[in-house]
Motif scaffolding. Sequence first.
Motif, mmCIF file in Angstrom:
data_model
loop_
_atom_site.group_PDB
_atom_site.id
_atom_site.type_symbol
_atom_site.label_atom_id
_atom_site.label_comp_id
_atom_site.label_asym_id
_atom_site.label_seq_id
_atom_site.Cartn_x
_atom_site.Cartn_y
_atom_site.Cartn_z
ATOM 1 N N UNK A 85 0.824 -1.341 0.037
ATOM 2 C CA UNK A 85 -0.044 0.186 -0.009
ATOM 3 C C UNK A 85 0.799 1.314 -0.107
ATOM 4 N N UNK A 86 2.138 1.007 0.316
ATOM 5 C CA UNK A 86 3.023 2.344 0.396
ATOM 6 C C UNK A 86 2.895 3.359 -0.762
ATOM 7 N N UNK A 87 2.885 2.681 -1.977
ATOM 8 C CA UNK A 87 2.859 3.706 -3.190
ATOM 9 C C UNK A 87 1.853 4.879 -3.067
ATOM 10 N N UNK A 88 0.481 4.218 -2.757
ATOM 11 C CA UNK A 88 -0.668 5.162 -2.531
ATOM 12 C C UNK A 88 -0.628 5.930 -1.435
ATOM 13 N N UNK A 89 -0.294 5.409 -0.385
ATOM 14 C CA UNK A 89 0.076 6.203 0.901
ATOM 15 C C UNK A 89 1.076 7.353 0.717
ATOM 16 N N UNK A 90 2.217 7.038 0.017
ATOM 17 C CA UNK A 90 3.021 8.187 -0.353
ATOM 18 C C UNK A 90 2.550 9.301 -1.068
ATOM 19 N N UNK A 91 1.674 8.857 -2.359
ATOM 20 C CA UNK A 91 1.093 9.680 -3.294
ATOM 21 C C UNK A 91 -0.155 10.652 -2.339
ATOM 22 N N UNK A 92 -0.620 9.979 -1.252
ATOM 23 C CA UNK A 92 -1.720 10.732 -0.593
ATOM 24 C C UNK A 92 -0.898 11.754 0.367
ATOM 25 N N UNK A 93 0.305 11.590 1.043
ATOM 26 C CA UNK A 93 1.041 12.635 1.776
ATOM 27 C C UNK A 93 1.388 13.389 0.855
ATOM 28 N N UNK A 94 2.002 13.050 -0.368
ATOM 29 C CA UNK A 94 2.479 14.175 -1.427
ATOM 30 C C UNK A 94 1.409 15.177 -1.708
ATOM 31 N N UNK A 95 0.034 14.470 -1.737
ATOM 32 C CA UNK A 95 -0.998 15.608 -1.923
ATOM 33 C C UNK A 95 -1.337 16.419 -0.733
ATOM 34 N N UNK A 96 -1.129 15.901 0.284
ATOM 35 C CA UNK A 96 -1.182 16.976 1.588
ATOM 36 C C UNK A 96 -0.245 17.775 1.873
ATOM 37 N N UNK A 97 1.065 17.467 1.481
ATOM 38 C CA UNK A 97 1.924 18.225 1.352
ATOM 39 C C UNK A 97 1.801 19.420 0.401
ATOM 40 N N UNK A 127 -9.350 21.712 13.066
ATOM 41 C CA UNK A 127 -9.995 21.118 14.180
ATOM 42 C C UNK A 127 -9.428 19.680 14.230
ATOM 43 N N UNK A 128 -10.007 18.964 15.166
ATOM 44 C CA UNK A 128 -9.780 17.666 15.304
ATOM 45 C C UNK A 128 -10.576 16.745 14.375
ATOM 46 N N UNK A 129 -11.692 17.156 14.145
ATOM 47 C CA UNK A 129 -12.610 16.338 13.061
ATOM 48 C C UNK A 129 -12.019 16.369 11.644
ATOM 49 N N UNK A 130 -11.337 17.535 11.517
ATOM 50 C CA UNK A 130 -10.487 17.597 10.112
ATOM 51 C C UNK A 130 -9.427 16.619 10.175
ATOM 52 N N UNK A 131 -8.767 16.581 11.185
ATOM 53 C CA UNK A 131 -7.554 15.855 11.418
ATOM 54 C C UNK A 131 -7.884 14.310 11.209
ATOM 55 N N UNK A 132 -9.042 13.980 11.929
ATOM 56 C CA UNK A 132 -9.558 12.662 11.891
ATOM 57 C C UNK A 132 -10.060 12.262 10.655
ATOM 58 N N UNK A 133 -10.736 13.116 9.636
ATOM 59 C CA UNK A 133 -10.855 12.907 8.292
ATOM 60 C C UNK A 133 -9.594 12.606 7.423
ATOM 61 N N UNK A 134 -8.524 13.441 7.799
ATOM 62 C CA UNK A 134 -7.398 13.091 7.034
ATOM 63 C C UNK A 134 -6.752 11.727 7.361
ATOM 64 N N UNK A 135 -6.624 11.416 8.759
ATOM 65 C CA UNK A 135 -6.233 10.002 9.253
ATOM 66 C C UNK A 135 -7.278 8.883 8.279
ATOM 67 N N UNK A 136 -8.266 8.961 8.453
ATOM 68 C CA UNK A 136 -9.363 8.262 7.934
ATOM 69 C C UNK A 136 -9.151 7.895 6.410
ATOM 70 N N UNK A 137 -8.781 9.016 5.304
ATOM 71 C CA UNK A 137 -8.642 8.986 4.351
ATOM 72 C C UNK A 137 -7.326 8.442 3.623
ATOM 73 N N UNK A 138 -6.507 8.039 4.498
ATOM 74 C CA UNK A 138 -5.172 7.741 4.408
ATOM 75 C C UNK A 138 -5.094 6.129 3.960
ATOM 76 N N UNK A 139 -4.522 6.046 2.695
ATOM 77 C CA UNK A 139 -4.859 4.659 1.956
ATOM 78 C C UNK A 139 -4.235 3.456 2.845
#
Length: 97
Positions: free
Chosen positions: A20-32, A61-73
């Motif tokens: 799953x690492x390639x899609x996870x890394x792409x997700x983090x690149x998008x966040x960056x 807020x925490x809700x947005x951070x939780x949504x970011x966490x939940x969307x991680x591949x």
Amino acid sequence: MLFALICKDKPGSLQLRLDTRPTHAAYLEGLNAAGKLAFAGPFLDADGKPEGSLVVVEAADKAEAEAIAAADPYALASLFDSVEVRAWNWVFNKPSA
């Protein structure tokens, strides 16, 4: 506000992480690119193999951070045994300081 996403992998899930690492890394690149990622990297076991993640994000807020966490591949692939979302204050060696 900064939030630390403290993620622990399920036991025996190294191959799922690697797959799953390639899609996870792409997700983090998008966040960056969106200015949401402060920093990130894996926790390592005694053998130097990844067994979790520390991701620090900028969120309203925490809700947005939780949504970011939940969307991680990694989360979507059910890699994590647990995810803790905590407000965090970067005091020392902050790049913008």
